[in-house]
Design an enzyme around this catalytic site. Sequence first.
Site, PDB file in Angstrom:
ATOM      1  CE  LYS A  22       5.446   0.281   4.440  1.00  0.00           C
ATOM      2  NZ  LYS A  22       5.209   1.645   3.974  1.00  0.00           N
ATOM      3  CG  ASN A  23       1.970   2.034   5.950  1.00  0.00           C
ATOM      4  OD1 ASN A  23       3.161   2.244   5.719  1.00  0.00           O
ATOM      5  ND2 ASN A  23       1.148   1.536   5.044  1.00  0.00           N
ATOM      6  CB  CYS A 116       6.568   2.577  -3.334  1.00  0.00           C
ATOM      7  SG  CYS A 116       7.398   1.347  -2.328  1.00  0.00           S
ATOM      8  NE  ARG A 121       2.584   7.230  -2.460  1.00  0.00           N
ATOM      9  CZ  ARG A 121       3.190   6.439  -1.581  1.00  0.00           C
ATOM     10  NH1 ARG A 121       4.348   5.908  -1.885  1.00  0.00           N
ATOM     11  NH2 ARG A 121       2.651   6.191  -0.412  1.00  0.00           N
ATOM     12  CG  ASP A 304      -0.625  -0.697   1.131  1.00  0.00           C
ATOM     13  OD1 ASP A 304      -0.509  -0.037   0.085  1.00  0.00           O
ATOM     14  OD2 ASP A 304      -0.595  -0.176   2.261  1.00  0.00           O
ATOM     15  NE  ARG A 397      10.880   1.906   1.245  1.00  0.00           N
ATOM     16  CZ  ARG A 397      10.186   2.828   0.617  1.00  0.00           C
ATOM     17  NH1 ARG A 397      10.224   2.892  -0.695  1.00  0.00           N
ATOM     18  NH2 ARG A 397       9.463   3.687   1.285  1.00  0.00           N
TER      19      ARG A 397
HETATM   20  N1  EPU Z   1      -3.700  11.894  -2.551  1.00  0.00           N
HETATM   21  C1  EPU Z   1      -3.791  13.112  -3.185  1.00  0.00           C
HETATM   22  N2  EPU Z   1      -3.417  14.231  -2.488  1.00  0.00           N
HETATM   23  C2  EPU Z   1      -2.938  14.177  -1.236  1.00  0.00           C
HETATM   24  C3  EPU Z   1      -2.834  12.933  -0.599  1.00  0.00           C
HETATM   25  C4  EPU Z   1      -3.229  11.802  -1.278  1.00  0.00           C
HETATM   26  O1  EPU Z   1      -4.209  13.193  -4.325  1.00  0.00           O
HETATM   27  O2  EPU Z   1      -2.603  15.234  -0.682  1.00  0.00           O
HETATM   28  C5  EPU Z   1      -4.083  10.677  -3.258  1.00  0.00           C
HETATM   29  C6  EPU Z   1      -2.865   9.785  -3.499  1.00  0.00           C
HETATM   30  O3  EPU Z   1      -2.200  10.117  -4.674  1.00  0.00           O
HETATM   31  C7  EPU Z   1      -3.495   8.423  -3.562  1.00  0.00           C
HETATM   32  C8  EPU Z   1      -4.654   8.534  -2.566  1.00  0.00           C
HETATM   33  O4  EPU Z   1      -4.931   9.914  -2.426  1.00  0.00           O
HETATM   34  O5  EPU Z   1      -4.021   8.222  -4.841  1.00  0.00           O
HETATM   35  C9  EPU Z   1      -4.393   7.916  -1.210  1.00  0.00           C
HETATM   36  O6  EPU Z   1      -3.207   8.426  -0.661  1.00  0.00           O
HETATM   37  P1  EPU Z   1      -2.932   8.454   0.915  1.00  0.00           P
HETATM   38  O7  EPU Z   1      -2.538   9.830   1.281  1.00  0.00           O
HETATM   39  O8  EPU Z   1      -4.048   7.809   1.647  1.00  0.00           O
HETATM   40  O9  EPU Z   1      -1.660   7.505   1.020  1.00  0.00           O
HETATM   41  P2  EPU Z   1      -0.312   7.783   1.782  1.00  0.00           P
HETATM   42  O10 EPU Z   1      -0.593   8.381   3.100  1.00  0.00           O
HETATM   43  O11 EPU Z   1       0.637   8.435   0.876  1.00  0.00           O
HETATM   44  C10 EPU Z   1      -0.323   5.493   3.058  1.00  0.00           C
HETATM   45  C11 EPU Z   1       0.617   4.339   3.124  1.00  0.00           C
HETATM   46  C12 EPU Z   1       0.581   3.567   1.833  1.00  0.00           C
HETATM   47  C13 EPU Z   1      -0.847   3.109   1.558  1.00  0.00           C
HETATM   48  C14 EPU Z   1      -1.820   4.312   1.592  1.00  0.00           C
HETATM   49  C15 EPU Z   1      -3.266   3.904   1.451  1.00  0.00           C
HETATM   50  C16 EPU Z   1       2.338   5.211   4.570  1.00  0.00           C
HETATM   51  C17 EPU Z   1       3.731   5.674   4.734  1.00  0.00           C
HETATM   52  N3  EPU Z   1       1.960   4.844   3.353  1.00  0.00           N
HETATM   53  O12 EPU Z   1       0.167   6.289   1.994  1.00  0.00           O
HETATM   54  O13 EPU Z   1       1.400   2.439   2.024  1.00  0.00           O
HETATM   55  O14 EPU Z   1      -0.917   2.515   0.280  1.00  0.00           O
HETATM   56  O15 EPU Z   1      -1.656   5.028   2.819  1.00  0.00           O
HETATM   57  O16 EPU Z   1      -3.621   3.013   2.448  1.00  0.00           O
HETATM   58  O17 EPU Z   1       1.589   5.153   5.530  1.00  0.00           O
HETATM   59  C18 EPU Z   1       2.703   0.609   1.360  1.00  0.00           C
HETATM   60  O18 EPU Z   1       2.794   0.327   2.564  1.00  0.00           O
HETATM   61  O19 EPU Z   1       3.081  -0.166   0.448  1.00  0.00           O
HETATM   62  C19 EPU Z   1       2.127   1.894   0.997  1.00  0.00           C
HETATM   63  C20 EPU Z   1       2.254   2.428  -0.221  1.00  0.00           C
END
Ligand code: EPU
Length: 418
Positions: A22-23, A116, A121, A304, A397
């Site tokens: 998915k990601n 989610c 985030r 995850d 999802r």
């Molecule tokens: N963060 C910030 N500022 C930012 C970006 C991130 O503070 O600008 C913080 C977030 O709040 C979080 C941490 O950094 O505490 C990590 O966030 P990251 O940006 O790595 O996560 P993401 O890109 O929003 C993706 C996956 C998530 C998965 C995370 C970590 C997608 C669409 N989502 O999220 O997947 O948990 O990386 O591996 O790729 C899931 O599949 O259930 C899911 C939530």
Amino acid sequence: MKQIIIKGGKPLSGEINISGAKNSAVALIPAALLSDGEVTISNIPNISDINALNEILEYLGATVVIKDDTIKINSTNISNKEIPENISKKLRASYYFMSALLGKYKHVEMFFPGGCPIGSRPIDQTLKSFRALGATIIEEENRFKIFAKELKGNYIYLDMPSVGATINAMLVATKATGETIIENAAHEPEIVNVANFLNSMGAKIIGAGTDKIKIIGVRNLGSGFAEVIPDRIEAGTYLIAGALIGDNLTINNIIPEHLENVILKLKEMNVPMEIFSTKIKVTKTNNLVAANIRTAGYPGFPTDLQQPITVLLSIANGESLLEETIYENRFQNIPYLKTLGAKVTMISERQIKITGPANYHGGTVIATDLRAGASMILAGLIAENTTYIDKAEHILRGYDGIEEKLKKAGADIKIITE
Ligand code: EPU
């Protein structure tokens, strides 16, 4: 509303084939817009997050042809329109369109993405990267107007290794002039999948998968191809299912290296596994031992899988400590798992103590988010009676064909639409 109904106690055997990640897929599809030709992406999972992205592609006017698990996208004639909030808030990954459109047109208007409800985030690291590359951002409530006269390569240091910010910075830097360095980049395999896709279109990205990524901007990107990597989180979820109630259950089509720390943790807990180059055979044991887990960015234990593994820890002998370091609100499944029989104490906002072994007995619960819902399915598989999971659309999802895959392996599970 969808509801999942599981009658527990049925052993799982045979084979489960893992779908594309998915990601990865949710980043590859928006990245396709950077191409000036046609791109092909294979091994796309059949999940509702992908349907939401396709809705955005269609809205922008891209030509999309889907055949089986392969999608062909031609964005030659798209228009750079603002994506309506009711579509963009369906998922987190809609912000990859922000960077793809900014890279392509030097201008984008978009709402704050959805996703989610597992924490606040923020997207400050993505916005910081856009600014570093020359963009001006006007932020009004949860709407962003982002534009640049010229996108110019720069040095970007991410305050934390964010998956989303790393991919967003990479997408924009690909179309900026000159060289960009992304330091403290996230290491996830999904990032490598996206970088390889961009490189197949003619981008010049080196170092994806390490904490320093170098990108030399290019003026045009042509046709390209990607195969979505296997979903390591889906694979981990079924490995846990096998550890809970498997009888020689084989999880096929995986890259075991992407699951290294998950496999090590399962071994530490005594889970019997046979590991092959692209599959793992797993069987339940009555000698599970407790373990302590702290989530971390790749290659650490993935956040995850934190909610799914709680169920396994809860039937192990002894006390386990589980710490969530990535998200501030990823224990919403705990009250529901307790309803079903788990013995869990909150130690702090980010830490729980799990006392095992617990006996699960069924009940009615709510899938508050995708992985919380997965943990409830796992509990339902081993519960004595019937488990009813409301709001199951959250689970759809991210888990391709979960009903069919588990049924084929022997589970008594069905999804109904209410
Ligand atoms: N963060 C910030 N500022 C930012 C970006 C991130 O503070 O600008 C913080 C977030 O709040 C979080 C941490 O950094 O505490 C990590 O966030 P990251 O940006 O790595 O996560 P993401 O890109 O929003 C993706 C996956 C998530 C998965 C995370 C970590 C997608 C669409 N989502 O999220 O997947 O948990 O990386 O591996 O790729 C899931 O599949 O259930 C899911 C939530």
